[in-house]
Structures are given as structure tokens and as C-alpha cells.
Write a protein that holds these residues in place. Sequence first.
Motif, PDB file in Angstrom:
ATOM      1  N   GLU A  94       0.864  -1.045  -0.353  1.00 47.03           N
ATOM      2  CA  GLU A  94       0.224  -0.067   0.088  1.00 47.03           C
ATOM      3  C   GLU A  94       1.042   1.272   0.328  1.00 47.03           C
ATOM      4  OE1 GLU A  94       0.143  -1.188   4.074  1.00 47.03           O
ATOM      5  OE2 GLU A  94      -0.401  -1.944   2.465  1.00 47.03           O
ATOM      6  N   ASP A  95       1.716   0.849  -0.246  1.00 52.06           N
ATOM      7  CA  ASP A  95       3.210   2.832  -0.155  1.00 52.06           C
ATOM      8  C   ASP A  95       3.004   2.488  -0.997  1.00 52.06           C
ATOM      9  OD1 ASP A  95       4.460   0.415  -1.559  1.00 52.06           O
ATOM     10  OD2 ASP A  95       6.506   0.148  -0.725  1.00 52.06           O
ATOM     11  N   LEU A  96       2.016   3.015  -2.525  1.00 51.92           N
ATOM     12  CA  LEU A  96       1.947   3.470  -3.367  1.00 51.92           C
ATOM     13  C   LEU A  96       0.388   3.680  -3.719  1.00 51.92           C
ATOM     14  CD1 LEU A  96       3.872   1.444  -6.028  1.00 51.92           C
ATOM     15  CD2 LEU A  96       4.612   3.320  -4.618  1.00 51.92           C
ATOM     16  N   SER A  97       0.108   5.067  -4.720  1.00 52.30           N
ATOM     17  CA  SER A  97      -1.478   4.978  -5.323  1.00 52.30           C
ATOM     18  C   SER A  97      -1.607   4.422  -6.115  1.00 52.30           C
ATOM     19  CB  SER A  97      -0.951   6.255  -5.122  1.00 52.30           C
ATOM     20  OG  SER A  97      -1.064   6.846  -6.593  1.00 52.30           O
ATOM     21  N   VAL A  98      -3.214   4.189  -6.797  1.00 56.91           N
ATOM     22  CA  VAL A  98      -3.928   3.736  -7.207  1.00 56.91           C
ATOM     23  C   VAL A  98      -2.801   4.389  -8.453  1.00 56.91           C
ATOM     24  CG1 VAL A  98      -6.060   3.167  -8.532  1.00 56.91           C
ATOM     25  CG2 VAL A  98      -5.566   2.796  -5.521  1.00 56.91           C
ATOM     26  N   ALA A  99      -3.076   5.451  -8.954  1.00 57.23           N
ATOM     27  CA  ALA A  99      -2.759   5.711  -9.897  1.00 57.23           C
ATOM     28  C   ALA A  99      -1.216   5.383 -10.368  1.00 57.23           C
ATOM     29  CB  ALA A  99      -2.529   7.253 -10.299  1.00 57.23           C
ATOM     30  N   ARG A 100      -0.347   5.136  -9.549  1.00 56.83           N
ATOM     31  CA  ARG A 100       0.897   4.759  -9.194  1.00 56.83           C
ATOM     32  C   ARG A 100       1.223   3.466  -9.635  1.00 56.83           C
ATOM     33  NH1 ARG A 100       5.824   4.894 -11.774  1.00 56.83           N
ATOM     34  NH2 ARG A 100       7.677   4.128 -10.429  1.00 56.83           N
ATOM     35  N   LYS A 101       0.143   2.698  -9.013  1.00 54.21           N
ATOM     36  CA  LYS A 101      -0.228   0.986  -9.253  1.00 54.21           C
ATOM     37  C   LYS A 101      -0.380   0.654 -11.215  1.00 54.21           C
ATOM     38  CE  LYS A 101      -0.891  -0.506  -5.121  1.00 54.21           C
ATOM     39  NZ  LYS A 101      -1.910  -0.856  -3.698  1.00 54.21           N
ATOM     40  N   GLU A 102      -1.527   1.254 -11.583  1.00 53.04           N
ATOM     41  CA  GLU A 102      -1.185   1.382 -12.781  1.00 53.04           C
ATOM     42  C   GLU A 102      -0.161   1.712 -13.933  1.00 53.04           C
ATOM     43  OE1 GLU A 102      -5.766   3.603 -12.822  1.00 53.04           O
ATOM     44  OE2 GLU A 102      -7.020   1.862 -12.095  1.00 53.04           O
ATOM     45  N   GLU A 103       0.521   2.519 -13.406  1.00 55.96           N
ATOM     46  CA  GLU A 103       1.005   3.379 -14.296  1.00 55.96           C
ATOM     47  C   GLU A 103       2.524   1.828 -14.508  1.00 55.96           C
ATOM     48  OE1 GLU A 103       4.562   7.664 -14.422  1.00 55.96           O
ATOM     49  OE2 GLU A 103       3.978   6.603 -12.945  1.00 55.96           O
ATOM     50  N   LEU A 104       2.566   1.657 -13.460  1.00 57.85           N
ATOM     51  CA  LEU A 104       3.827   0.797 -13.049  1.00 57.85           C
ATOM     52  C   LEU A 104       3.471  -0.477 -13.893  1.00 57.85           C
ATOM     53  CD1 LEU A 104       4.662   0.653  -9.380  1.00 57.85           C
ATOM     54  CD2 LEU A 104       6.016   1.060 -11.760  1.00 57.85           C
ATOM     55  N   LYS A 105       2.342  -0.923 -14.181  1.00 58.95           N
ATOM     56  CA  LYS A 105       2.031  -2.152 -14.852  1.00 58.95           C
ATOM     57  C   LYS A 105       1.761  -1.941 -15.915  1.00 58.95           C
ATOM     58  CE  LYS A 105      -1.913  -5.912 -14.340  1.00 58.95           C
ATOM     59  NZ  LYS A 105      -2.209  -6.660 -13.735  1.00 58.95           N
ATOM     60  N   LYS A 106       1.447  -1.020 -16.759  1.00 57.83           N
ATOM     61  CA  LYS A 106       1.694  -0.759 -18.516  1.00 57.83           C
ATOM     62  C   LYS A 106       2.563  -1.022 -18.476  1.00 57.83           C
ATOM     63  CE  LYS A 106      -0.403   2.829 -21.186  1.00 57.83           C
ATOM     64  NZ  LYS A 106       0.576   2.955 -22.206  1.00 57.83           N
ATOM     65  N   LEU A 107       3.931   0.271 -17.808  1.00 54.97           N
ATOM     66  CA  LEU A 107       4.588   0.314 -17.935  1.00 54.97           C
ATOM     67  C   LEU A 107       5.919  -0.902 -18.558  1.00 54.97           C
ATOM     68  CD1 LEU A 107       6.135   3.577 -15.749  1.00 54.97           C
ATOM     69  CD2 LEU A 107       5.765   3.340 -18.191  1.00 54.97           C
ATOM     70  N   LEU A 108       5.545  -1.665 -17.320  1.00 54.87           N
ATOM     71  CA  LEU A 108       5.805  -3.338 -17.340  1.00 54.87           C
ATOM     72  C   LEU A 108       5.538  -4.094 -18.343  1.00 54.87           C
ATOM     73  CD1 LEU A 108       6.263  -5.063 -13.917  1.00 54.87           C
ATOM     74  CD2 LEU A 108       8.063  -4.036 -15.556  1.00 54.87           C
ATOM     75  N   LEU A 109       4.223  -3.398 -18.588  1.00 55.55           N
ATOM     76  CA  LEU A 109       3.273  -4.384 -20.071  1.00 55.55           C
ATOM     77  C   LEU A 109       4.092  -3.958 -21.519  1.00 55.55           C
ATOM     78  CD1 LEU A 109      -0.574  -5.220 -19.028  1.00 55.55           C
ATOM     79  CD2 LEU A 109       0.817  -6.962 -20.215  1.00 55.55           C
ATOM     80  N   ASP A 110       4.462  -3.279 -21.486  1.00 59.70           N
ATOM     81  CA  ASP A 110       5.246  -2.571 -22.558  1.00 59.70           C
ATOM     82  C   ASP A 110       6.427  -2.888 -23.061  1.00 59.70           C
ATOM     83  OD1 ASP A 110       2.832  -0.982 -22.853  1.00 59.70           O
ATOM     84  OD2 ASP A 110       4.085   1.047 -22.220  1.00 59.70           O
ATOM     85  N   GLN A 111       7.544  -3.600 -22.084  1.00 60.29           N
ATOM     86  CA  GLN A 111       8.238  -4.234 -22.000  1.00 60.29           C
ATOM     87  C   GLN A 111       8.574  -5.512 -22.047  1.00 60.29           C
ATOM     88  OE1 GLN A 111      11.262  -2.653 -22.121  1.00 60.29           O
ATOM     89  NE2 GLN A 111      10.225  -0.385 -21.377  1.00 60.29           N
ATOM     90  N   ILE A 112       6.869  -6.503 -21.573  1.00 60.63           N
ATOM     91  CA  ILE A 112       7.182  -7.459 -21.699  1.00 60.63           C
ATOM     92  C   ILE A 112       7.264  -7.811 -23.073  1.00 60.63           C
ATOM     93  CG2 ILE A 112       5.831  -9.791 -22.086  1.00 60.63           C
ATOM     94  CD1 ILE A 112       6.646  -8.644 -19.161  1.00 60.63           C
ATOM     95  N   PRO A 113       7.879  -8.288 -24.455  1.00 61.77           N
ATOM     96  CA  PRO A 113       7.541  -8.653 -25.419  1.00 61.77           C
ATOM     97  C   PRO A 113       9.723  -8.804 -25.772  1.00 61.77           C
ATOM     98  CG  PRO A 113       6.524  -6.641 -26.317  1.00 61.77           C
ATOM     99  CD  PRO A 113       6.475  -6.522 -24.109  1.00 61.77           C
ATOM    100  N   THR A 114      10.047  -7.366 -25.174  1.00 62.46           N
ATOM    101  CA  THR A 114      11.528  -6.770 -25.277  1.00 62.46           C
ATOM    102  C   THR A 114      12.953  -8.143 -23.651  1.00 62.46           C
ATOM    103  OG1 THR A 114      11.542  -5.518 -25.757  1.00 62.46           O
ATOM    104  CG2 THR A 114      13.090  -6.022 -24.324  1.00 62.46           C
ATOM    105  N   VAL A 115      11.195  -8.503 -22.764  1.00 65.36           N
ATOM    106  CA  VAL A 115      11.933  -8.917 -21.933  1.00 65.36           C
ATOM    107  C   VAL A 115      11.459 -10.557 -22.384  1.00 65.36           C
ATOM    108  CG1 VAL A 115      11.289 -10.698 -19.405  1.00 65.36           C
ATOM    109  CG2 VAL A 115      11.205  -7.366 -19.639  1.00 65.36           C
ATOM    110  N   LEU A 116      10.250 -11.090 -23.054  1.00 68.63           N
ATOM    111  CA  LEU A 116      10.647 -12.648 -23.616  1.00 68.63           C
ATOM    112  C   LEU A 116      11.271 -12.779 -24.446  1.00 68.63           C
ATOM    113  CD1 LEU A 116       6.396 -12.832 -23.386  1.00 68.63           C
ATOM    114  CD2 LEU A 116       8.241 -13.299 -21.695  1.00 68.63           C
TER     115      LEU A 116
END
Length: 1079
Positions: A146-168
Motif C-alpha cells: 500500500e505504499d503506492l497510490s492507485v494511479a502509480r500502481k496502474e502506471e507501473l503495470k502498464k510500463l511493465l506490460l510495454d516491456q514484456i515483448p522485449t523481456v520474453l
Amino acid sequence: CSSMYSRCATNQCFLFHLLNSFAGQPGSWRHCLYFLSNSRNEYVMMYSLTVFENLVNKMWVGVASGDKAELRSCLPKLLLSQHALLPFFIRNKLCKVIVDIGRQDWPMFYHDFFSNTLQLVQSPSLAPLGLVLLKMTSEELVCPREDLSVARKEELKKLLLDQIPTVLNLLTGILETVWDKHSVAVTTPPPSPTSREPGELLTPMVLEAESGALCLLALECLAHLFSWIPLSSSITPSLLASIFHFARFGCQTGQMVGHAERARLGVMAMNCINELMCKNCVPVDFEEFLLRMFQQTFYLLQRLTNTHSHSNTHTVKSRLQELDESYVEKFTDFLRLFVSVHLRRIESNAQFPLVEFLALLFKYTFNQPNHEGYLACLDIWSIFLDYLTTKIRSRLADSDSVINRYKDALVLLLREVLNRIQFRLNQSQLEELDDETLDDDQQTEWQRYLRQSLEVVARVMELLPSQTFSVLFPVLQEDLDIYLGLQQFIVRSGTTGRRLNITAEADCRKLHCALRDLSSLLQAVGRLAEFFTGDVFSARFNDALAIVQRLVEVSCYGSQISLYDVEMAVPSVLKPDLIDVHAQSLAALQAYSHWLAQFCSEVQRQQDQTQFVDLIRSSMAATTPLINAKVPEKLLLSACHLLVSMATTVRPVFLVSLPAAQNIFNLITENHNHRLPQEAHVLVCRALSNMLLLPWPSLPEAEQQWQSRSANHTRLLSSLTQQYRLLPRPPSHHPNTVIQQTLCVLKDLVDSISGEATKSRQICYHSLQESVQVTLALFPLFIQQPDVTDEMLSFFLTLFQALRVQMGVAFTEQIIQTFLSMFTREQLAVSILQEGSSGSKAVEKFLKILQVVVQEPGQTFKPLLPSILSLCLDQVYPIVAERSCPDVKAEMFELLFQILHQNWRFFFKSSVLSSVQRSGAEELMENQAQFITAMQAFGQSFLQPDIHIFKQNLSYLEVLNTKHKLYHRKLFRNTMLFHFINVLLQVLLHKSHDLLQDDITLALYNMAAVDFPAFYSSFLPEFLNGCQGLDPHQRTTLARNFTPERDLPSFSQGVYRIVNDLRFYRLCNGSLPAGTLKL
């Protein structure tokens, strides 16, 4: 620091205080950075990292931007320079601190956080470190605390999803590189899984330790990524092929160097595959991809169960035995997921050979190296059989073609499952199963094994009834012949004794196995009883009749020759076996009581009833000799249960007139010196009572002979209660045994006819009347003996639930007034405060009785409501309000809810319709003070930790709102509504009842829906203004982010956001240094 763990407790406390004080000082992290860089002491390094972790997670907002930049620079450099020297747990802790910083600052202030991690992954020497960071990033950024706001949680997930093709792609590259480097000439898997012989397995020559560790880390990363990323084109065929390459390692056996490491890789690869399999939401364009997965797994299953022509089936079992146990478990998990989640998608695909798959699953199931693995596979077959049954019911037109496709496989399954429960075929394996220790479901290991096996048999029976019968009956007959032939081996021993003349060890072992198997097969026959009744009664009549006649024959045989009473060799083994077979034959016959009841109804219309009468007469002849205190208890109880079923379910008209039944009446009413054990006595009394009380099926009222049956029932109960009714008052000795035994019987008799016709209940109450009066007169004399009070109240509770109409208003009122006068506040306090005692249970029963009374429709018991409310709110509630007392409290709130729910007009005179039409005008209300006190009691319960009471009471309020528009009532809306909303929001904020998040949010929505404009414009600002630890700007932001939506999903999202962000703001503000200017 290292010495603190070996010093005394006082020194430890002092040191902890000192270290915590140091950690809280501004700038202490600089010293920790020095310690981390220069010390090799593990305790010092761990302490330093804990200081960093606390700084990043709880104080980061208040750290100066220059200091943040320094930390973002220094810690990764420290990791790169020292990672090889650090103990792994110190290295991992340092990695987590860096990832925590990334969670806070990436990409705005820490733009190279993720790119640095990817560079490490691509570096040959630093790839393991990069993979540790990558996995940790997936864990910490996707599911942050809970040390992040909801907006930040959503932002992080979106940022990571954008990186998934490269990571895989990077992870695919690592796996492919290692595989290509270490494997011998590549042999591709067969293009189609229908190939009978799988291709040769790729065998790595020697997988270097470093390469193996690297692949393990890559697979661990993939497993976590697959747990949250959606199925998409990023998961490429080449990635899947790589994972399956390593999954094959688990199929390898042998003692070669590095075998354990390869097995771990196989387990982790299967873990990745199972994470993908768990996803039920499959895009249409991904189904072809799934098919490829299943073909690869089919290939693995072929490898696991592969046997060459010169080998036998034992080879498969020994092969599975040599594999890593975790790998076999993971593979079984995969098969379960395939069948339960994806079978419906794949079954119709011509490219997937489902019948061949089932053949391999069959081989895999019946070669499992241990019982747990075998039962897990049986679960898979149960899921498949359920799927097949559902499919056939939905496609009745072509059900035969569906069945025929799988018919051979199902018959094979049935035969093998039956073989697996037979001791004569598997004695050594089955003897390993514990048949003494009970688990949480009150069954032994053997009983669980047998039950799961019989459930598979029952499911096959549902699909293939005639085939199942033809497979099962001959096997049963074989063991029956052995059992029925024992009579010829019984010889005289002494003057009156008998002996079983079987003494050779081999013969005794053979008999032991046959008896154990017969017991199991009798249970199987009983389990199948439901498939002969209802619409199929006529079609399957002959098969059922053959079974029942055989069961009657076996039961009679057992009762006639009383094998439990015969001397024998190894009595510790054979005697329990013989008792169990006899008991199971009676239990199996009892299972066919519903079939016998249907037979009874059918023969009522026919002239010739000989067949049915013979079955019942013989069944009673088998049962009644066993109702004797000298008979082993297991056998006695089986006979009693069968007698109850005959009287309650079958109900033949002539039952009560049979000599066998008359003998039981005489035993119970006349022979008080040889009393049966309590449980058996209660069952027999129930059976005798039901013979006289329950209406005979298919007979008109005029032919029910109620008058004579009533007289007989009165005589029966008079005899059963004679000692009880003649107890002196006050009691001159301790009559507790007589009271408890008698009331136990009476309670059971009443309970057994609670759902029956009025006439049955009238006769029952007429016979009971004197005993009820006696009980009421005795009650005040035993108020100080809680165990007796509890028994009496249990009896009265059953009476109220079943016979309150027959008891009449005046007598009911007399009983309640007696109880109310006896349960003074002092008496209640003494009883309730002994939590879990008989006294506490007696109060629970009393409250349950009152619940029954207040639920009675009409005006009958309305005069009692004020007294009951007063007891509840003025006497019980003050005692339990601030104490735990969960059981009494639960019953008290249930009573309070029933008073409100069933007697709403006691408080609100107008109907729901008229109150809505009046739209805010004055409501006609009575007993307002009691209503307010009741609501305060409910509200107070939401401030306490008991989650069960919280859930119960929240559901009560919701029901009152659904049925009576509680939240819309003027008094509630104007004076209580926002208080309840406030309390529920505070509960969410404090995370004290997180398991009930959804329930609380739904209640909040229903309360807010009374007046959404007032909720958003009035309550929300007021609530935020009352929240400590926020600044004006944060309050405005929180209010703005809670968008004024009126649908439940949007409102729920708003509640989640405001609760999460409010916690986050408080955490941030609490971490700011004193005197910080908040903008």
C-alpha cells in the motif's frame, strides 16, 4: 552487533532500542552505506540494508532529491562491484532495495532502472544477477504493497506490460543459447502426437552448473511473468518450444552427474507451463497456440509412459518412481488443468487425439508410484467423467455417439479401479494405508482411498449402467461365494461353543483378503443404489431386484450363523473382517431403502405382493436378532440404521405387525435391565415411533388406522418415559442420567417427524404432553446445573421447531415466561462468562428458542416481543458487548435480526409501499428507543475484531435493507446512515477485516445509493475533513479521484482508490521531516 544474539534478553532489548533510534536519525543511511561498503559482518550488512529498506518504503517522500540521486547511483554500483562476494541473502536484499527505489522513481527520476536490468540480463557474466533483479521487479512492481497510490500502481503495470515483448525475447534467447550449446544433434518431436513411438529425447551431454543455474533463474522469471501477463502473441512458439525442451529433463531417469539439477529444471519448466494453463480467458487467436502446447505435453506424456515391446508395465511404474517427485506432481497438476479448464476447447479439434490421450492418462494413472499420486489422477478422471456427463445431458440427441466414443476407455477404467481396491490383487500396497487415524473429514486414509475410488465407479455407472453392473456383479459374486461357504467350516467347540476350522496361514490370508474385498464391493453396490430409482425404476428393475435379494440373503446368513461369535485363528484380524462384512451388507441393503419404497408404491397397485413382502420379512429377520446389547457395536448400529430406514423410508403397512417388529417393541418397553448403548437405543426408539406415526404411502386417510396407532404410540412413550415422569421433586438423588437419556430419546423422536404431516405431529405431541409438563416443572429445580439445563433447553428448542402449533399459544407463553423469569441478569452473566461451558450453551439454546418464537407469523406471540427485546438489549447485550463470547453473541444478533425482520411493523406501522409513496413525509414509528438501541448494537459490532460476527451482522443489515428498505427509512437515513458508512470506511482503512472487502464495499454502495448526491457532496468532504494526517490538497485530490458514478463496479473502484490513496498519503506525510512545507 554480532554479539547481541548471544547476550541476555536485557542487552538485546537495549541494543534493539539503540539501533532503531539510530535508524530514525536523519542521514543515518550515509553511515549504513559506509558499513555496507566496508564491512563483511553479515549482521552489520543486514542491519544496514534494513535501514535502506525502511528509508525507501516509508520515508522516501521526505528524502532530499540529491540524496535520492546519490542512492540511485551508489547502491547499483555497490551491487555490481560486490555481488560475487556477498552471501546470497545479502545480495538479494540489496537487489530488493534497488527494485524498491525503482518502484518509487522509475521512469521519471530513475529512467535507466529497467534498461540497466535488461543490460545485465544480456551480459554473459552478469546475466544471473540481471535475472534476479528482473524476477524481483516483476514481483514488487506488479503486486506492490500500500505504499503506492492507485494511479502509480496502474502506471507501473502498464510500463511493465510495454516491456514484456522485449523481456520474453531476452529470456527465450538465454534458453535457446544454452540448449543449442549443450545438446547433441536435435531430434524434433513427432509432427503429430498420434505417432505411436515418440522421437528420441534430446540428451544434453553435460549441462554445466553455471548454465543450469542460469536457465533455472530464467524459468523462475518466466513462471512469475506468466502468473500475471495476459496470453498474447508475445508468448512465441520458440519460447514455448524452449520451455518444453527443459520440461523434458524431468522425464529423464538415471544417476548421471547433474541429474538432480536437470530434474529441478524440469520442475520449473512444468511450473511455467502450468502458469499458462491456469488462464481460463483464452483469446480466439490463441487457441491454435494452446493446441501446440497440448501436442508438446502429449509428447511428454508419451515419454513418461513409454514402454518398448520387450518390457512390461512394471517398467512404467519404476520409471515414474525414479523421477523427481515434484516433477510428477507438477505434471499431474498440468493434466488436471488441461482436463478441467481446456478440454472443452480441444476435444473437437481433429488434430488432438483425445482417445489416445486418455489411453496415456490411463497408463500414467495406474502406474503412479504412491497412493497420493494415484488419488490425484483419480480426481482428474472424476473431472473428465463430470464433463462427459454434462455434455451428454446437453446433447441428448447424439448422446449415444458421444458415449460410444469413450465406452471402451470407461469400461477399462472401471475394471482397473475395481482391481485397485481389492486386497487379493494388491494386498501389500493396500495394507500400507492407515485405517485407524481420522483426518479432518473424519475418515481414515483407507476410507478416503476407497471413497474416491467408488466415486469414479459411480460416475461410470451413471454413463454406462448395464456395463458397470455386468463388471461389478461377477466380482462381488466371487467373494460372496467364499463368505457364504464359511458355514461348512464351522465345527463344535466344547459343549456350547463354535469354531471356524480354517487355520492354515495361507488360507487365513486368503480369507482375510476376500472379506476385505467383499466389504469394499458391498460399499460399491450400496453407492450405486441411486441409479436404480426414479424414472429408470422399471427399466432396471430386474438388476436391482437381483442385488437386493442377494443383499437380503447375505444379511440373513450373517445374522443366522453369527460369525462374530465364533472362535477362530488370528481373531484380531478375521473377527473385525467378519463383523465389517456383516455390517456392510446391512448398510448396502439400507442404501436400497429408496428403491424398496418405490417398489412398495408399485406393488400397492398390484394384486401379488409376495415378492415385496418376502424381502421386507427377510430383511427384518436379518435385522432384529442383532438388536442386542451383546452384539458388537458396529454391527448393532448398522442393524439399527437399517431398522430406521425400513420404518421411515420404506414404510410398509404390515411392518409393525411382523413378529420381528413386535419383539423389538417388547425389548424396548419391557427389558429395562439390558438397555442398549445410548446411540442404538435412540435409533431403535426412533424406528418404533416412526412405524406408528408416519403415514403409509399410497393409502387414503381413512385406511391409516390412526386411532389404534395413536394408542400404541402413547403406550410406547409412556413406557419409555416412566422413570423420568416419576422423578421426585425436588430430586432426592442425582437423576441426571435418567433426565439426559430420556430427553435425548424424546428430542430425537420429535426431530424425526418435524417435516411430516399434521396428523403425525398431533399424535406425537399427544403422547409427549405429560413429559413436556414434567420437564417444565423440573427446569427451575435444575437452573444451577448447566448440563441438565442445556439438555432440557435442547429438548424445548426441538419442540418449538417441530410442534409449536400443536403446543398451543397459552402453553407456549407459559414456557417462555418461565424461561424469562429464570434467566435473570445474574444467571445470564454466570452462564455466559463461562465461555464454551454447558451454561453458555444453555443460553445459546434459549436464544434459539426465542428466534423460533419471534419468527411465528401472525399475532400469536406478539405480546411477548417487549419482554424478548428487553432480555436481548437490556440483559444479554450489556454482558456480551465488550467481551468475546462469539457463540452467544452470534445467537443474540440472530435473535435481534429476526425480531426486526419478522416483526417490522412492531417498529414501522406503514408498509414499504406507503412509505415510498409518502416520499419523505413523517413515518409512523413505534418503539423507537428499542430500534435505535438495536441499530447501535449492530454498529458497535463493526468496531470489534470478530470477523464472523462482522460478516453475519453486515449480511443482516443488507437483508433488512432488501426486504424493508432499512437504509431509506427516515430515522436511519437522517441519524445513522453516515455513521455506518464512516465506520465501514474506517474498517477498510485499518485493514482489520480485509477478507470481507467485497461485502463491505457492497454494503457501502447500498448505503450511498440512498442519496448519491448527498454522499458525494456532503458525506465525502466531511469524511475527508475528519481524517487525520492529510493536507488540504490531498483531501481535494482524494475527493476529485472518487468520481461520482452510480454503478456498482465504478463505485467499488472508487472506494478501493480512496482507501488505498488515503493510506498512501498518510504514509508519505508521516515520513516527512518535522517542519517540512507541504505544497
